[in-house]
Design a protein around this motif. Structure first.
Motif, PDB file in Angstrom:
ATOM      1  N   ALA A   1       0.839  -1.201   0.000  1.00 27.05           N
ATOM      2  CA  ALA A   1       0.000   0.000   0.000  1.00 27.05           C
ATOM      3  C   ALA A   1       0.876   1.254   0.000  1.00 27.05           C
ATOM      4  N   HIS A   2       1.959   1.196   0.737  1.00 27.98           N
ATOM      5  CA  HIS A   2       2.898   2.321   0.788  1.00 27.98           C
ATOM      6  C   HIS A   2       3.477   2.601  -0.595  1.00 27.98           C
ATOM      7  N   ALA A   3       3.869   1.547  -1.291  1.00 29.45           N
ATOM      8  CA  ALA A   3       4.451   1.709  -2.624  1.00 29.45           C
ATOM      9  C   ALA A   3       3.462   2.351  -3.588  1.00 29.45           C
ATOM     10  N   VAL A   4       2.199   1.933  -3.504  1.00 26.68           N
ATOM     11  CA  VAL A   4       1.165   2.511  -4.372  1.00 26.68           C
ATOM     12  C   VAL A   4       0.972   3.991  -4.054  1.00 26.68           C
ATOM     13  N   ALA A   5       0.855   4.321  -2.768  1.00 28.73           N
ATOM     14  CA  ALA A   5       0.650   5.713  -2.363  1.00 28.73           C
ATOM     15  C   ALA A   5       1.834   6.585  -2.775  1.00 28.73           C
TER      16      ALA A   5
END
Length: 218
Positions: free
Chosen positions: A119-123
């Motif tokens: 999720a961090h990578a997407v954000a």
């Protein structure tokens, strides 16, 4: 023509104050990663390691870097309100998106779980794209208003930011290219914020959304 060669409608004081979010946010962000890298006792390289590692779970620099993310995430949408009114176009949309994405980055620190890391990578990816797009999307409206200097800076900043952030995803030094790309976009944001707050960039009738032609911000 420079930043203020074409006259327009003076912005209400509250909107000019809101523009300073474009100074506060980038200053906090750049200052945050600079201080965090200096104070951390972890093995960290500003050249090779991602900025987000400074806010990872267990990192001693996490409070400082997280505060920087949050400051940027709040300040950019505030600045976007003034950007929308003064310049028009769609740059305010990506500026807002960059701020919201940065708040999501702060809420999903690395090393908590594989799902949170994803999720961090997407954000982070969405935030980087939105930030790089912001100066580029402002170029057309600025040229129509006669602000060629700020428009030219937007082309340069957007190009450097976009290319750098692509390179940051390669095998080249991640930290260096992240910082280069983010700083390039932040320089344009700061310049546009100062221009708006000082009255050098003013909305023209064609660039001003009709619903803002009220005394709401008076």
């Amino acid at each position: 023509m420079g930043f203020g060669d074409q006259l327009g409608v003076a912005l209400p004081p509250k909107l000019r104050l809101a523009a300073l979010g474009g100074v506060i946010g980038p200053a906090a962000f750049i200052g945050g990663w600079t201080v965090s890298a200096a104070i951390t006792s972890d093995a960290y390289s500003s050249i090779d390691d991602a900025i987000s590692r400074l806010a990872a779970v267990g990192a001693d620099s996490r409070p400082v870097m997280s505060a920087a993310f949050i400051s940027f995430g709040i300040a950019l949408p505030v600045y976007a309100v003034a950007l929308r009114r003064a310049i028009g176009g769609k740059a305010w949309v990506t500026a807002t998106a960059a701020g919201i994405a940065t708040l999501a980055v702060a809420a999903t620190p690395l090393d908590r779980s594989s799902a949170i890391d994803s999720a961090h990578a997407v954000a982070a990816g969405l935030g980087y794209i939105a930030l790089a797009a912001t100066p580029l999307l402002a170029v057309g409206p600025l040229l129509r208003q006669g602000h060629r200097g700020l428009a030219g800076l937007g082309v340069a900043a957007g190009a450097v930011s976009g290319i750098s952030l692509v390179l940051a995803s390669s095998r080249l030094p991640t930290g260096f290219f992240q910082r280069l790309g983010l700083t390039a976009a932040d320089i344009w944001i700061i310049a546009s914020a100062v221009a708006i707050a000082s009255g050098a960039v003013r909305p023209t009738p064609k660039s001003s959304p009709a619903r803002w032609r009220t005394n709401r911000w008076s």
